[in-house]
Design a protein around this motif. Sequence first.
Motif, mmCIF file in Angstrom:
data_model
loop_
_atom_site.group_PDB
_atom_site.id
_atom_site.type_symbol
_atom_site.label_atom_id
_atom_site.label_comp_id
_atom_site.label_asym_id
_atom_site.label_seq_id
_atom_site.Cartn_x
_atom_site.Cartn_y
_atom_site.Cartn_z
ATOM 1 N N ILE A 26 0.822 -1.210 0.000
ATOM 2 C CA ILE A 26 0.000 0.000 0.000
ATOM 3 C C ILE A 26 0.853 1.256 0.000
ATOM 4 C CG2 ILE A 26 -1.596 1.376 1.406
ATOM 5 C CD1 ILE A 26 -2.816 -1.292 2.335
ATOM 6 N N ALA A 27 1.962 1.201 0.725
ATOM 7 C CA ALA A 27 2.737 2.417 0.984
ATOM 8 C C ALA A 27 3.198 3.060 -0.312
ATOM 9 C CB ALA A 27 3.938 2.092 1.863
ATOM 10 N N SER A 28 2.738 4.279 -0.562
ATOM 11 C CA SER A 28 3.216 5.076 -1.693
ATOM 12 C C SER A 28 3.964 6.291 -1.198
ATOM 13 C CB SER A 28 2.036 5.532 -2.558
ATOM 14 O OG SER A 28 1.150 6.317 -1.794
ATOM 15 N N ARG A 29 4.020 6.440 0.113
ATOM 16 C CA ARG A 29 4.609 7.623 0.728
ATOM 17 C C ARG A 29 6.078 7.846 0.374
ATOM 18 N NH1 ARG A 29 4.800 11.399 4.368
ATOM 19 N NH2 ARG A 29 6.501 11.511 5.853
ATOM 20 N N PRO A 30 6.947 6.793 0.371
ATOM 21 C CA PRO A 30 8.354 7.065 0.086
ATOM 22 C C PRO A 30 8.581 7.810 -1.216
ATOM 23 C CG PRO A 30 8.122 4.880 1.014
ATOM 24 C CD PRO A 30 6.737 5.401 0.788
ATOM 25 N N GLN A 36 9.047 15.392 -3.150
ATOM 26 C CA GLN A 36 8.949 16.666 -2.439
ATOM 27 C C GLN A 36 10.325 17.207 -2.069
ATOM 28 O OE1 GLN A 36 6.200 18.283 -2.080
ATOM 29 N NE2 GLN A 36 7.144 19.993 -1.019
ATOM 30 N N ASN A 37 11.208 16.332 -1.581
ATOM 31 C CA ASN A 37 12.525 16.772 -1.142
ATOM 32 C C ASN A 37 13.417 17.143 -2.318
ATOM 33 O OD1 ASN A 37 13.286 16.372 1.984
ATOM 34 N ND2 ASN A 37 11.627 14.983 1.422
ATOM 35 N N ILE A 38 13.273 16.442 -3.443
ATOM 36 C CA ILE A 38 14.044 16.810 -4.631
ATOM 37 C C ILE A 38 13.629 18.197 -5.099
ATOM 38 C CG2 ILE A 38 14.328 16.303 -7.081
ATOM 39 C CD1 ILE A 38 14.433 13.352 -6.377
ATOM 40 N N ALA A 39 12.314 18.465 -5.097
ATOM 41 C CA ALA A 39 11.835 19.798 -5.497
ATOM 42 C C ALA A 39 12.359 20.871 -4.556
ATOM 43 C CB ALA A 39 10.310 19.817 -5.536
ATOM 44 N N ALA A 40 12.380 20.562 -3.258
ATOM 45 C CA ALA A 40 12.806 21.543 -2.266
ATOM 46 C C ALA A 40 14.304 21.795 -2.314
ATOM 47 C CB ALA A 40 12.406 21.073 -0.865
ATOM 48 N N ALA A 41 15.077 20.885 -2.927
ATOM 49 C CA ALA A 41 16.537 21.046 -2.993
ATOM 50 C C ALA A 41 16.947 22.138 -3.972
ATOM 51 C CB ALA A 41 17.197 19.721 -3.370
ATOM 52 N N GLY A 42 16.009 22.574 -4.817
ATOM 53 C CA GLY A 42 16.301 23.686 -5.722
ATOM 54 C C GLY A 42 17.454 23.388 -6.670
ATOM 55 N N ASP A 43 18.473 24.253 -6.640
ATOM 56 C CA ASP A 43 19.605 24.119 -7.557
ATOM 57 C C ASP A 43 20.386 22.826 -7.341
ATOM 58 O OD1 ASP A 43 18.937 26.560 -8.589
ATOM 59 O OD2 ASP A 43 20.398 27.683 -7.395
ATOM 60 N N ARG A 44 20.223 22.211 -6.179
ATOM 61 C CA ARG A 44 20.967 20.983 -5.890
ATOM 62 C C ARG A 44 20.090 19.739 -6.043
ATOM 63 N NH1 ARG A 44 24.730 21.682 -0.674
ATOM 64 N NH2 ARG A 44 25.791 19.987 -1.764
ATOM 65 N N LEU A 82 0.492 16.239 0.486
ATOM 66 C CA LEU A 82 1.667 15.787 1.231
ATOM 67 C C LEU A 82 2.503 16.969 1.703
ATOM 68 C CD1 LEU A 82 3.621 13.634 2.252
ATOM 69 C CD2 LEU A 82 4.605 13.532 -0.047
ATOM 70 N N ALA A 83 2.590 18.014 0.873
ATOM 71 C CA ALA A 83 3.407 19.169 1.235
ATOM 72 C C ALA A 83 2.913 19.814 2.525
ATOM 73 C CB ALA A 83 3.399 20.195 0.099
ATOM 74 N N PHE A 84 1.607 19.833 2.738
ATOM 75 C CA PHE A 84 1.084 20.410 3.985
ATOM 76 C C PHE A 84 1.508 19.581 5.193
ATOM 77 C CE2 PHE A 84 -1.781 22.693 1.122
ATOM 78 C CZ PHE A 84 -1.813 23.940 1.731
ATOM 79 N N PHE A 85 1.511 18.271 5.056
ATOM 80 C CA PHE A 85 1.988 17.428 6.151
ATOM 81 C C PHE A 85 3.471 17.657 6.401
ATOM 82 C CE2 PHE A 85 -1.756 14.728 5.065
ATOM 83 C CZ PHE A 85 -2.375 14.822 6.295
ATOM 84 N N GLU A 86 4.232 17.775 5.326
ATOM 85 C CA GLU A 86 5.664 18.005 5.474
ATOM 86 C C GLU A 86 5.940 19.365 6.119
ATOM 87 O OE1 GLU A 86 8.158 15.876 4.865
ATOM 88 O OE2 GLU A 86 6.674 14.378 4.372
ATOM 89 N N ALA A 87 5.028 20.312 5.922
ATOM 90 C CA ALA A 87 5.210 21.654 6.484
ATOM 91 C C ALA A 87 4.732 21.750 7.927
ATOM 92 C CB ALA A 87 4.469 22.675 5.625
ATOM 93 N N GLY A 88 4.144 20.684 8.448
ATOM 94 C CA GLY A 88 3.763 20.688 9.855
ATOM 95 C C GLY A 88 2.317 20.368 10.149
ATOM 96 N N ALA A 89 1.441 20.286 9.127
ATOM 97 C CA ALA A 89 0.035 19.958 9.381
ATOM 98 C C ALA A 89 -0.070 18.545 9.948
ATOM 99 C CB ALA A 89 -0.774 20.068 8.088
ATOM 100 N N THR A 90 -1.026 18.346 10.836
ATOM 101 C CA THR A 90 -1.226 17.008 11.410
ATOM 102 C C THR A 90 -2.535 16.374 10.977
ATOM 103 O OG1 THR A 90 -2.139 18.021 13.415
ATOM 104 C CG2 THR A 90 0.194 17.442 13.436
ATOM 105 N N ASN A 91 -3.520 17.172 10.616
ATOM 106 C CA ASN A 91 -4.797 16.646 10.154
ATOM 107 C C ASN A 91 -5.326 17.547 9.049
ATOM 108 O OD1 ASN A 91 -5.661 14.387 12.228
ATOM 109 N ND2 ASN A 91 -4.792 16.066 13.418
#
Length: 527
Positions: free
Chosen positions: A62-66, A72-80, A442-451
């Motif tokens: 089921i897990a699609s989260r990884p 999300q993290n690749i996008a957030a890395a910007g130039d790197r 997912l981005a909202f959860f990564e930014a700190g949202a819990t529900n």
Amino acid sequence: MTAKCMGGNMKSISNAVHSLLALTMSLALPPAASAAQNVCLSEDTPAYELAEKSLAAAQLLIASRPGRVVEQNIAAAGDRSNELRDLLRRRDRLRADAGRSEANPLEVDASLANIEESIEQLAPGLLADLVNEPRSARALQAALASDQGLLLYVSAPEHSYAWYLDSDCLAWTKLTDFGSAAATPVIDDLRRAITPSVAIRGERPAPAQDARENAPAYPREIAESLHRKLLGPFAERLADKREIMLHASGEILSIPFSALIDPATGQFEIENRVYALLPSLRALDAGAVRPATGRDFPILAIGAPGDGNSPELEWLGPLDGARAELESLGRRYPSRTIILDGPQATKTALSHNLDHAKGGLLLFATHALSTGLGESAVTGLLLSAEDGGEGNLDGDNAGPQLLTPLDISRLEIASDLVVLSACDTWAGPGHHAGEALTGLALAFFEAGATNMIVTHWPIADQSAAVWSEYLVAQLSKSSLTSTEAIRASQIALLRDPSGRWDHPRHWAPFVPVIGMTTSRTQEVAIR
């Protein structure tokens, strides 16, 4: 990262392989043997052991989260971003090489440690979020309250499989002849009945358009048939449960469980219990599934972008319902509400006012749009143009803005509940809901949202405005948890005295997503 930690990762991989083998064995059982497992199993029996192993394998399937976390993290890395992508590929190759007999374990562990240290520097917390160790049945049961249940579904081409857990029960069954091939057309028929024939959020309504005008009858036969197939095997256990968490993938994830009909009573499921999506079972470990409400919580509401004369927004149509939704919240709760609408609905204004929503409600009432195609597609929430800001719809500096997953990842959200009152905010516009959590949510959860509350389908603009009023009113009651308040708001629409909103298209699209905590969430909570 030390070699000892990497040894633990390799053990997890080995356990996953064994779990998948166990699931393969279970699928090979005769249909009668598999179908007989829909009663609570006794511990310390071969049947219970097999069910536990298949449950672990189901979690991995089921897990699609990884994959979403990596995106999300690749996008957030910007130039790197290319550097991070290369490190992740090298890590995957080394992990694969570790299983070869000629590989030197010490050298592999040392190389992995160096690569993972570099990954941690570029994307702090990413590796911790990728750990997806299956939870045992006992651990899951211990996290459930007496009135809660957990359902897991795995779809295969010809058949599907279901697991049910509550505080003192583990059961599983084979859903014979209900694989993806057979389920898809049935589910599509039900979903078409829920897609609004009235004005959806942003669509121009016809003159004097009524909520029931041209609305096809709800296909009760299909809703009852799906209830028998998906919930019938566990009906006795579900009878006293008020909150059911769903952990699934594929077509089954796109079913409006709240709009299924119990053949025994003729009632919608929402009239007896709430169904909430659980993208990650980590939420159970964190104990984040029953947030309390019932206080004068702060509200930050943003949406209905533009000033009514923006040519860039003309093709999208008006957001009259969204504007009314925001204005109503401001009138009803003036002392605790900040409204950012029209030209004020900008990224900068959101960032500057975000602290107001700490411990409260953050609500978006706008369009959800996708730009690009395929892997390059980005889903975002439409906001107003910034003065001198960088446009990202038309590539200029004056156009309307999309609040993208990258933008969201830069925020620090400490709201108890985030509501995305826009179309298809679970999988994104034009995507099947069974494709799992979109990068936007997912981005909202990564930014700190819990529900969160997301939507599985296009939403009717006018009824969405009425629903949000009911939601805030129910959240303010001290006797209700957040999920109970969400259920109460949907029932309020269903039973509205006017009768305008009783069709599931008006109340079923809104789905709670519970407590998907991450390392980032914990950091924000501590701050």
